[in-house]
Design a protein around this motif. Structure first.
Motif, PDB file in Angstrom:
ATOM      1  N   HIS A 124     -27.628 -81.702 -62.387  1.00 15.00           N
ATOM      2  CA  HIS A 124     -27.729 -80.999 -63.579  1.00 15.00           C
ATOM      3  C   HIS A 124     -26.924 -82.155 -64.495  1.00 15.00           C
ATOM      4  O   HIS A 124     -26.629 -83.155 -63.989  1.00 15.00           O
ATOM      5  N   ASP A 125     -26.655 -81.642 -65.748  1.00 13.50           N
ATOM      6  CA  ASP A 125     -26.153 -82.617 -66.699  1.00 13.50           C
ATOM      7  C   ASP A 125     -24.686 -83.104 -66.680  1.00 13.50           C
ATOM      8  O   ASP A 125     -24.314 -84.037 -67.117  1.00 13.50           O
ATOM      9  N   TYR A 126     -23.895 -82.541 -65.513  1.00 17.00           N
ATOM     10  CA  TYR A 126     -22.649 -82.675 -65.509  1.00 17.00           C
ATOM     11  C   TYR A 126     -22.046 -83.180 -64.245  1.00 17.00           C
ATOM     12  O   TYR A 126     -20.768 -83.423 -63.943  1.00 17.00           O
ATOM     13  N   ASP A 127     -22.893 -83.284 -63.198  1.00 20.14           N
ATOM     14  CA  ASP A 127     -22.418 -83.844 -61.931  1.00 20.14           C
ATOM     15  C   ASP A 127     -22.831 -85.345 -61.839  1.00 20.14           C
ATOM     16  O   ASP A 127     -23.329 -85.796 -62.753  1.00 20.14           O
ATOM     17  N   SER A 128     -22.220 -85.655 -60.365  1.00 23.20           N
ATOM     18  CA  SER A 128     -22.318 -87.206 -60.275  1.00 23.20           C
ATOM     19  C   SER A 128     -22.293 -87.673 -58.863  1.00 23.20           C
ATOM     20  O   SER A 128     -21.536 -86.862 -58.111  1.00 23.20           O
ATOM     21  N   LEU A 129     -22.962 -88.667 -58.337  1.00 22.07           N
ATOM     22  CA  LEU A 129     -22.685 -88.924 -56.880  1.00 22.07           C
ATOM     23  C   LEU A 129     -22.373 -90.742 -57.133  1.00 22.07           C
ATOM     24  O   LEU A 129     -22.713 -91.130 -57.659  1.00 22.07           O
ATOM     25  N   THR A 130     -21.339 -90.837 -56.329  1.00 19.45           N
ATOM     26  CA  THR A 130     -20.696 -92.162 -56.278  1.00 19.45           C
ATOM     27  C   THR A 130     -20.578 -92.688 -54.828  1.00 19.45           C
ATOM     28  O   THR A 130     -20.307 -92.023 -53.925  1.00 19.45           O
ATOM     29  N   VAL A 131     -21.085 -94.005 -54.817  1.00 22.06           N
ATOM     30  CA  VAL A 131     -20.814 -94.716 -53.512  1.00 22.06           C
ATOM     31  C   VAL A 131     -19.999 -96.042 -53.829  1.00 22.06           C
ATOM     32  O   VAL A 131     -20.380 -96.625 -54.853  1.00 22.06           O
ATOM     33  N   SER A 132     -18.967 -96.085 -53.051  1.00 21.37           N
ATOM     34  CA  SER A 132     -18.043 -97.349 -53.535  1.00 21.37           C
ATOM     35  C   SER A 132     -17.141 -97.677 -52.032  1.00 21.37           C
ATOM     36  O   SER A 132     -17.312 -97.199 -51.118  1.00 21.37           O
ATOM     37  N   ALA A 133     -16.460 -98.713 -52.210  1.00 17.03           N
ATOM     38  CA  ALA A 133     -15.645 -99.369 -51.166  1.00 17.03           C
ATOM     39  C   ALA A 133     -14.419-100.190 -51.643  1.00 17.03           C
ATOM     40  O   ALA A 133     -14.629-100.551 -52.903  1.00 17.03           O
ATOM     41  N   ASP A 134     -13.472-100.088 -50.924  1.00 14.82           N
ATOM     42  CA  ASP A 134     -12.468-100.721 -51.137  1.00 14.82           C
ATOM     43  C   ASP A 134     -12.186-101.692 -50.037  1.00 14.82           C
ATOM     44  O   ASP A 134     -12.357-101.365 -48.822  1.00 14.82           O
ATOM     45  N   VAL A 135     -11.938-103.163 -50.467  1.00 15.06           N
ATOM     46  CA  VAL A 135     -11.491-104.049 -49.422  1.00 15.06           C
ATOM     47  C   VAL A 135     -10.315-104.694 -49.653  1.00 15.06           C
ATOM     48  O   VAL A 135      -9.776-105.102 -50.890  1.00 15.06           O
TER      49      VAL A 135
END
Length: 281
Positions: free
Chosen positions: A140-151
């Motif tokens: 919908h207009d207000y959600d989000s999906l994030t893929v990330s990493a810390d090294v």
């Protein structure tokens, strides 16, 4: 990243906490659209060291915000910066910047007397890079999906090695006042980290009575977390006071699970719960 709640629990894995941009893609004005700052404080109930079955209550400060296009994202005992502004209209955002944290694993507050007899470790100062990509408006207009990493690398001469932590998070508001984030993450450690935290040297064995153990690097934990934030004014977009809560489950893997510090004196199942209050302006 400003779409994720960011709350990294140093004692039991990577979880992240920041106030999300609920008005992403909407026409309403949000205090989070421009320069802003969130400050807060909370408390978390965490294992006394990674792999412990003893728990301690720890205070957690919170500072996050944005200044001149640079996002400031908190870590427990640390901070991460994002130098890449998001393009709201494209529906895709990127993040890239430095990250720095301090780890006090087995450096203080170890409640198990046998583990304590093995000796106190030095704090690790970890410096590195964080990067990720976010897809806005997934369902919908207000959600989000994030893929990330810390090294990150230890620069304080404690374990003198490298760790990296990939994560996938999904954020969605349940109302104008309530937002929920679900995070699944893991952590990979190198041989230097494993030897420092998971090995039992002959000297440590004599002091503690634990068997000698030689640890190697690899995936040392997987984590899943649920985080919620509720704005006390009824609308996250206008800033002000909010309350937040977090629940995290972490499972130790490989030598993180097999080390005598976990298998004999602790537990491979690790839990974290916490709550706090924050103010955004």
């Amino acid at each position: 990243m400003r779409s994720r709640l960011l709350f990294q629990i140093a004692a039991s894995g990577s979880v992240l906490f920041s106030m999300p941009a609920i008005a992403q893609g909407a026409t309403e004005q949000s205090v989070l659209d421009g320069d802003n700052l969130t400050v807060g404080v909370g408390a978390v109930y965490v294992p006394s060291y990674r792999g412990s079955d003893d728990y301690v209550l720890s205070p957690v400060p919170l500072v996050r915000g944005r200044f001149k296009g640079v996002d400031i994202n908190p870590r427990v005992a640390g901070v991460a910066l994002d130098f890449i502004p998001d393009n709201k209209e494209s529906g895709i955002g990127f993040s890239l910047g430095p990250v720095a944290t301090v780890s006090f694993n087995r450096a203080r507050r170890v409640r198990d007397e046998v583990v304590r007899a093995a000796g106190k470790l030095d704090p690790a100062i970890e410096v590195g890079v964080t990067a990720g990509v976010t897809k806005y408006r997934v369902l919908h207009d207000y959600d989000s999906l994030t893929v990330s990493a810390d090294v990150k690398w230890d620069v304080n001469g404690a374990y003198k090695g490298m760790i990296w932590s990939p994560a996938v998070s999904y954020m969605t508001p349940l109302s104008p006042a309530l937002v929920t984030t679900v995070v699944v993450s893991a952590r990979h450690v190198d041989d230097d980290f494993a030897r420092y935290y998971y090995s039992v040297t002959p000297g440590q064995s004599i002091a503690s009575g634990l068997p000698v153990y030689g640890a190697k690097g690899g995936w040392d934990s997987v984590n899943t977390s649920v985080l919620m934030a509720y704005d006390l004014s009824g609308d996250l977009r206008d800033g002000g006071f909010s309350v937040f809560g977090v629940a995290n489950y972490s499972r130790m893997l490989n030598d993180g699970k097999r080390t005598p510090f976990t298998s004999i004196r602790g537990d491979a199942n690790q839990w974290v719960v916490g709550a706090g209050i924050a103010y955004t302006f």
